[in-house]
Motif scaffolding. Structure first.
Motif, mmCIF file in Angstrom:
data_model
loop_
_atom_site.group_PDB
_atom_site.id
_atom_site.type_symbol
_atom_site.label_atom_id
_atom_site.label_comp_id
_atom_site.label_asym_id
_atom_site.label_seq_id
_atom_site.Cartn_x
_atom_site.Cartn_y
_atom_site.Cartn_z
ATOM 1 N N LEU A 548 -8.705 43.936 12.611
ATOM 2 C CA LEU A 548 -9.703 44.993 12.543
ATOM 3 C C LEU A 548 -9.238 46.177 13.370
ATOM 4 O O LEU A 548 -8.578 46.006 14.401
ATOM 5 N N ASP A 551 -11.713 50.210 18.524
ATOM 6 C CA ASP A 551 -12.773 51.196 18.701
ATOM 7 C C ASP A 551 -12.173 52.582 18.856
ATOM 8 O O ASP A 551 -11.018 52.746 19.297
ATOM 9 N N PRO A 556 -17.767 52.110 17.476
ATOM 10 C CA PRO A 556 -17.197 51.188 16.484
ATOM 11 C C PRO A 556 -16.387 51.944 15.435
ATOM 12 O O PRO A 556 -16.780 53.038 14.998
ATOM 13 N N PRO A 557 -15.238 51.375 15.014
ATOM 14 C CA PRO A 557 -14.466 52.011 13.931
ATOM 15 C C PRO A 557 -15.223 51.924 12.613
ATOM 16 O O PRO A 557 -16.100 51.087 12.437
ATOM 17 N N GLU A 627 -23.196 47.596 9.592
ATOM 18 C CA GLU A 627 -22.609 47.299 10.894
ATOM 19 C C GLU A 627 -22.486 45.780 11.036
ATOM 20 O O GLU A 627 -23.484 45.056 10.939
ATOM 21 N N ARG A 644 -16.549 42.204 18.664
ATOM 22 C CA ARG A 644 -16.065 43.440 18.051
ATOM 23 C C ARG A 644 -17.086 43.863 17.014
ATOM 24 O O ARG A 644 -17.552 43.045 16.219
ATOM 25 N N THR A 645 -17.439 45.131 17.006
ATOM 26 C CA THR A 645 -18.390 45.656 16.038
ATOM 27 C C THR A 645 -17.692 46.707 15.175
ATOM 28 O O THR A 645 -17.001 47.603 15.703
ATOM 29 N N VAL A 646 -17.851 46.581 13.850
ATOM 30 C CA VAL A 646 -17.198 47.478 12.886
ATOM 31 C C VAL A 646 -18.233 47.955 11.887
ATOM 32 O O VAL A 646 -19.110 47.183 11.476
ATOM 33 N N ARG A 647 -18.147 49.239 11.498
ATOM 34 C CA ARG A 647 -19.026 49.791 10.467
ATOM 35 C C ARG A 647 -18.265 49.888 9.150
ATOM 36 O O ARG A 647 -17.074 50.230 9.114
#
Length: 741
Positions: A548, A551, A556-557, A627, A644-647
């Protein structure tokens, strides 16, 4: 020789009682009584009237099925409420000594009771309130008041407001007990305990009071409600008053603190008397209860007081109370001899012990009760009194009353010998405790470990031993530690077990204190030891690696894809402590599968891997920005999760600008002969072409289609300007097109 069945003394008593009492006229019914108010819960109380009814000469028609109590405000005599009390109890009052029962004296206790409400918004007067019940009439044969058969009775109590200083003020009135059923003998001291108890532990003070007559009369014996105060008192006979209610030497008195009645009556008759019990809280009077009752004085056969002497081993004379002191030392004889007798025939004597200035284990008696001066029975009874070996007065002089009482009527006669003694107990050693924990301390444990060891408690003096456990600065039970014990004839064995769980890691060391305790003569003796247990725990942060994107500036990316474009990412978690790892993925307010996402993980000790795949769907378009939080979680006491947080966003399809033509020439030269829209916006999920319509300048529809590849040749319509309307499911385009010929 006296008959076995009935002694001369009891024959004389019965004959005396049968001929002594003669009533001037038929009695009515009231012996006495009192009101009682007890708090139940909230604003609810139970109010009761205990009415004592003459079961021998009372008129059965005067036994009411209900009576009414009236409540008033003290400061104004304002009537607060009237409550009908149904009859809820009807029982006989028992004699202190049933063998002294006489046929002319029997009393019933009638209880009238009901729950009532005393609302906090109503009963607020600082001066308090009072309750009253009025009923007529008293017994005709009463000797110390005027016109007894025409005299009524006002049952009366006072109680405080239920709110004080803005706070609820809970109070229950004192309960005076028990009622009196005995009679008194002229020339002999009569005593009875009228002392009560208070549910609120308020201080109680007793005093004699003139009984209340009230407003009821023979013509109106049962008023519908009580009248407000004041209530007329009864009229004493000449020579009687509140301090001389029952003539005697001394006259009737009551203990101010104890409630103990006492009189040595000098006249025969039936005497009414009244007492008042006031209750105080923090030195302030808050209420009172009145009780009226009556006592019959009879001629009784003379009853001689029994006598007792105490013999000490090795002494040439009996023990002399007030002069001698028993000194009990280790190895000495701890027993003394009691000799007690009574000159009256067929007398049953009983012994009781009353410690005066100490508490604890009492001496033992070899004989508690016996009969003297009957055929085959001795004139003098003998009992051995033995002091416990372990009693310890610690240099003080303890005082013990030894009381011998007969079974005479109406009350027993007693002789008391007060014995003063000191005692040094035989040596008694503390118990001993041992354990298999160790030899190296502290014990060490990790979360999940089971700690177990044995304990043994013994006592050199063979006293029973109990094992106890406590945590120093913590609750052993709260952490799941247990101590099971099994006593045997010589020792008590215990097993300590503790499964160390995660809450224990917050405290580096636990000190368990174990005690072997014995209680010889109710005096605790104990020996303790401490077993410390150290909790070993450490945790290294697991590492999460992933494809992934990282950031961006702490945010978040964002990953963007069009429909049909698949995105995949891998995740790997590693833990140097080899704790079990779990990889998870969760959408914020949506389910992954609903938007075309799938997360597949393989979890295990020290390592976890996962594959994330996204095949965008129209549902993802509707939710717009998606998200997703990826989490690496370790199973341990103090986990250190990695996230890890991704949009994710769905991009619309690429399309050129929509510029529809505004003129076409269907004139037969095959040039620009059709109206078409080749650059219509493409369909995209919920945005789809619905219809294309063309209208004349007068609003008449001249053409309609849902085919985005249509060709319209003008349909032979005359040259001019026409209007088109293009409808999508989510938008609309308008414009004009000119037919030129």
């Amino acid at each position: 020789m006296l008959p076995r069945i009935l002694s001369l003394r009891k024959i004389t008593l019965c004959l005396t009682l049968l001929v002594l009492v003669s009533w001037r006229s038929q009695a009515t019914h009231i012996v006495g009584g009192e009101l009682d108010l007890q708090h139940v819960a909230g604003s609810r109380y139970r109010i009761s009237l205990n009415l004592y009814f003459d079961a021998i000469k009372g008129n059965p028609g005067a036994l009411d099925n209900d009576l009414t109590v009236s409540l008033f405000e003290k400061s104004s005599n304002r009537r607060m409420q009237d409550v009908v009390l149904p009859l809820t109890g009807n029982s006989f009052v028992t004699y202190s000594n049933v063998a002294c029962t006489v046929p002319s004296l029997s009393t019933r206790r009638l209880v009238y009771s009901r729950l009532l409400e005393l609302p906090a918004g109503t009963y607020t007067s600082p001066a308090g309130y009072y309750a009253a019940v009025e009923r007529c009439c008293r017994n005709n044969g009463i000797s110390n008041i005027q016109d007894p058969g025409d005299s009524g009775q006002a049952f009366y109590l006072e109680f405080p407001a239920v709110v004080r200083n803005g706070q609820a003020f809970i109070n229950s009135t004192p309960q005076i007990f028990p009622p009196l059923s005995d009679y008194a003998c002229r020339g002999e001291l009569f005593y009875y305990d009228f002392g009560g108890q208070d549910a609120d532990q308020d201080s109680l003070v007793y005093e004699l009071a003139t009984p209340l007559n009230g407003h009821s009369t023979p013509g109106l014996p049962k008023p519908a409600t009580a009248a407000p105060a004041p209530y007329t008192p009864i009229l004493w006979q000449a020579g009687q008053n509140v301090l001389n209610q029952i003539p005697g030497n001394p006259a009737l008195t009551i203990g101010r603190q104890t409630g103990r009645l006492q009189v040595l009556p000098t006249r025969l008759g039936l005497f009414v008397f009244g007492i008042k019990c006031s209750e105080y809280r923090r030195g302030i009077k808050i209420g009172e209860v009145r009780r009226d009752f009556q006592l019959q004085v009879l001629n009784c056969p003379r009853n001689t007081t029994p006598s007792m002497s105490v013999l000490v081993s090795g002494k040439g004379q009996p023990y002399r109370p007030g002069l001698d002191t028993l000194r009990l030392t280790p190895g000495s004889n701890r027993c003394i001899t009691l000799r007690f007798t009574d000159p009256d025939p067929t007398t049953t004597l009983s012994l009781t012990l009353n410690p005066v200035n100490y508490t604890g284990v009492l001496p033992t008696l070899t004989l508690l009760k016996g009969m003297v001066r009957t055929p085959g029975a001795p004139d003098t009874l003998v009992s051995r009194l033995c002091f416990p070996e372990c009693i310890n007065t610690r240099g003080q002089v303890f005082v013990l009353d030894v009381v011998v009482a007969d079974d005479g009527c109406s009350l027993p006669k007693r002789d008391t010998v007060r014995i003063a003694f000191t005692s040094v107990p035989d040596p008694n050693f503390n118990p001993v405790i041992s354990t298999t924990a160790g030899p190296t301390l502290p014990l060490r444990a990790r979360p999940g470990d089971l700690i177990s060891f044995a304990l043994t408690g013994t006592d050199p003096d063979k006293d029973p031993v109990t094992l106890e456990m406590r945590g120093r600065g913590f609750s052993a039970a709260a952490f799941g530690a247990q101590l099971a014990q099994t006593p045997t004839s010589t020792e008590t064995r215990g097993v300590f077990t503790w499964r160390v769980e995660c809450p224990a890691v917050n405290k580096p060391i636990f000190e368990f204190e174990f005690t072997a305790a014995a209680t010889p003569c109710n005096e605790r003796q104990a020996t303790s030891l401490v077993v410390p247990i150290q909790i070993d725990y450490s945790n290294t942060e697991p590492q999460l690696t992933t494809s992934l994107p990282p950031d961006s500036a702490g945010r978040p990316p964002v990953i963007r894809r069009r429909l049909g474009e698949v995105y995949e990412a891998t995740l790997t978690g590693v833990d140097p402590d080899l704790n079990p790892l779990v990889l998870t993925a969760a959408g914020r307010s949506f389910e992954l599968a609903a938007v075309g996402m799938r997360f597949t993980s393989r979890n295990g000790p020290g390592r976890a891997t996962a594959l994330f795949r996204w095949d965008p769907t129209c549902e993802a378009v509707q939710l717009n920005s998606l998200e997703v939080t990826f989490r690496l979680q370790e199973t341990t006491c103090l986990p250190l999760p990695q996230t890890r947080t991704v949009r994710f966003e769905v991009m619309p399809p690429e399309a050129p600008p929509f510029l529809p033509p505004n003129i076409f020439t269907p004139n037969g030269d095959a040039l620009n002969a059709w109206f078409t829209l080749p650059n219509l916006p493409p369909d995209f999920c919920a945005s789809r072409l619905a219809t294309i319509k063309i209208f004349s300048r007068w609003g008449t529809e001249v053409y309609s289609t849902a085919d985005r590849t249509f060709k319209w040749d003008g349909g032979g319509l005359p040259a001019g300007v026409y209007f088109y309307l293009i409808d999508y499911t989510d938008k609309r385009f308008k414009g004009t097109v000119t037919i030129a010929r």
